[in-house]
Design a protein around this motif. Structure first.
Motif, short mmCIF file in Angstrom:
data_model
loop_
_atom_site.label_atom_id
_atom_site.label_comp_id
_atom_site.label_asym_id
_atom_site.label_seq_id
_atom_site.Cartn_x
_atom_site.Cartn_y
_atom_site.Cartn_z
N PHE A 45 4.52 0.97 1.43
CA PHE A 45 5.24 2.25 1.47
C PHE A 45 5.16 2.88 2.86
O PHE A 45 6.17 3.35 3.41
CB PHE A 45 4.68 3.21 0.42
CG PHE A 45 5.31 4.56 0.45
CD1 PHE A 45 6.59 4.74 -0.01
CD2 PHE A 45 4.61 5.66 0.95
CE1 PHE A 45 7.19 6.00 0.02
CE2 PHE A 45 5.18 6.90 0.98
CZ PHE A 45 6.49 7.08 0.52
N SER A 46 3.97 2.90 3.47
CA SER A 46 3.82 3.51 4.79
C SER A 46 4.56 2.71 5.85
O SER A 46 5.13 3.29 6.78
CB SER A 46 2.35 3.68 5.15
OG SER A 46 1.73 2.42 5.23
N SER A 47 4.60 1.39 5.71
CA SER A 47 5.35 0.57 6.67
C SER A 47 6.85 0.84 6.56
O SER A 47 7.55 0.94 7.58
CB SER A 47 5.08 -0.91 6.43
OG SER A 47 3.74 -1.19 6.62
N LEU A 48 7.35 0.96 5.35
CA LEU A 48 8.77 1.27 5.17
C LEU A 48 9.12 2.65 5.70
O LEU A 48 10.18 2.83 6.31
CB LEU A 48 9.15 1.14 3.69
CG LEU A 48 9.18 -0.28 3.14
CD1 LEU A 48 9.44 -0.25 1.63
CD2 LEU A 48 10.22 -1.11 3.84
N LEU A 56 -3.66 -0.37 -2.78
CA LEU A 56 -3.74 -0.41 -1.32
C LEU A 56 -2.57 -1.18 -0.71
O LEU A 56 -2.01 -0.76 0.31
CB LEU A 56 -5.07 -1.01 -0.88
CG LEU A 56 -6.29 -0.14 -1.10
CD1 LEU A 56 -7.55 -0.89 -0.70
CD2 LEU A 56 -6.17 1.14 -0.33
N TRP A 57 -2.19 -2.30 -1.32
CA TRP A 57 -1.03 -3.05 -0.83
C TRP A 57 0.25 -2.22 -0.97
O TRP A 57 1.11 -2.24 -0.09
CB TRP A 57 -0.89 -4.39 -1.55
CG TRP A 57 -1.74 -5.45 -0.95
CD1 TRP A 57 -2.88 -5.97 -1.46
CD2 TRP A 57 -1.54 -6.10 0.30
NE1 TRP A 57 -3.40 -6.90 -0.62
CE2 TRP A 57 -2.60 -7.01 0.48
CE3 TRP A 57 -0.59 -6.01 1.30
CZ2 TRP A 57 -2.72 -7.82 1.60
CZ3 TRP A 57 -0.71 -6.82 2.41
CH2 TRP A 57 -1.75 -7.71 2.55
N GLY A 58 0.38 -1.52 -2.08
CA GLY A 58 1.54 -0.66 -2.28
C GLY A 58 1.59 0.46 -1.26
O GLY A 58 2.66 0.79 -0.73
N MET A 85 -9.64 -4.44 -9.28
CA MET A 85 -8.46 -5.25 -9.14
C MET A 85 -7.22 -4.39 -8.92
O MET A 85 -6.36 -4.73 -8.13
CB MET A 85 -8.28 -6.11 -10.39
CG MET A 85 -7.04 -6.93 -10.33
SD MET A 85 -7.22 -8.37 -11.34
CE MET A 85 -5.55 -8.82 -11.49
N TYR A 86 -7.15 -3.25 -9.63
CA TYR A 86 -6.01 -2.36 -9.46
C TYR A 86 -6.02 -1.69 -8.10
O TYR A 86 -4.97 -1.34 -7.57
CB TYR A 86 -5.97 -1.31 -10.56
CG TYR A 86 -5.68 -1.90 -11.91
CD1 TYR A 86 -4.45 -2.47 -12.18
CD2 TYR A 86 -6.65 -1.91 -12.91
CE1 TYR A 86 -4.17 -3.03 -13.41
CE2 TYR A 86 -6.39 -2.45 -14.14
CZ TYR A 86 -5.15 -3.01 -14.39
OH TYR A 86 -4.87 -3.56 -15.60
N LEU A 87 -7.21 -1.52 -7.55
CA LEU A 87 -7.32 -0.88 -6.24
C LEU A 87 -6.63 -1.72 -5.18
O LEU A 87 -5.99 -1.18 -4.27
CB LEU A 87 -8.79 -0.65 -5.89
CG LEU A 87 -9.07 0.04 -4.57
CD1 LEU A 87 -8.48 1.46 -4.58
CD2 LEU A 87 -10.54 0.09 -4.28
N LYS A 88 -6.73 -3.04 -5.28
CA LYS A 88 -6.10 -3.91 -4.32
C LYS A 88 -4.58 -3.74 -4.36
O LYS A 88 -3.93 -3.66 -3.31
CB LYS A 88 -6.46 -5.37 -4.61
CG LYS A 88 -5.94 -6.34 -3.57
CD LYS A 88 -6.23 -7.78 -3.94
CE LYS A 88 -7.62 -8.14 -3.55
NZ LYS A 88 -7.90 -9.58 -3.72
N PHE A 89 -3.99 -3.64 -5.56
CA PHE A 89 -2.55 -3.44 -5.68
C PHE A 89 -2.14 -2.07 -5.16
O PHE A 89 -1.07 -1.93 -4.56
CB PHE A 89 -2.11 -3.62 -7.13
CG PHE A 89 -2.19 -5.04 -7.61
CD1 PHE A 89 -1.50 -6.05 -6.97
CD2 PHE A 89 -2.98 -5.36 -8.71
CE1 PHE A 89 -1.57 -7.35 -7.40
CE2 PHE A 89 -3.06 -6.66 -9.15
CZ PHE A 89 -2.35 -7.67 -8.50
#
Length: 89
Positions: free
Chosen positions: A13-16, A7-9, A1-5
């Motif tokens: 971050f990379s998009s920003l 990856l989204w983070g 479950m933490y892996l999903k957060f």
């Protein structure tokens, strides 16, 4: 479950960071737009080839490998992939 957060983070971050680079350096924005245009043209070429597969008997999948090859090489890339498909399969 933490892996999903995580990856989204990482995606956020990379998009920003990508947006920061594009807005700071105008030539990077031109490079990214040219690359995006090449990817769209490559996808269109593969789609048209698949539409004409009843006449040419060559059907190439639209996936990351074929799209990358056609993006970099253009029409010779389409011919290369078609030749490989005919020669190997």
């Amino acid at each position: 479950m933490y892996l999903k957060f995580i990856l989204w983070g990482l995606l956020l971050f990379s998009s920003l960071m990508l947006l920061l680079i594009v807005f700071r350096n105008r030539s990077a924005g031109k490079l990214l737009s040219a690359l995006g245009l090449n990817v769209v043209i490559a996808a269109f070429l593969l789609y048209v080839l698949n539409l004409l597969s009843t006449y040419t008997h060559v059907e190439l999948p639209i996936n990351t490998a074929t799209l990358g090859t056609v993006t970099v090489l253009g029409i010779p890339g389409v011919l290369l992939l078609a030749g490989l498909k005919l020669a190997l399969l």
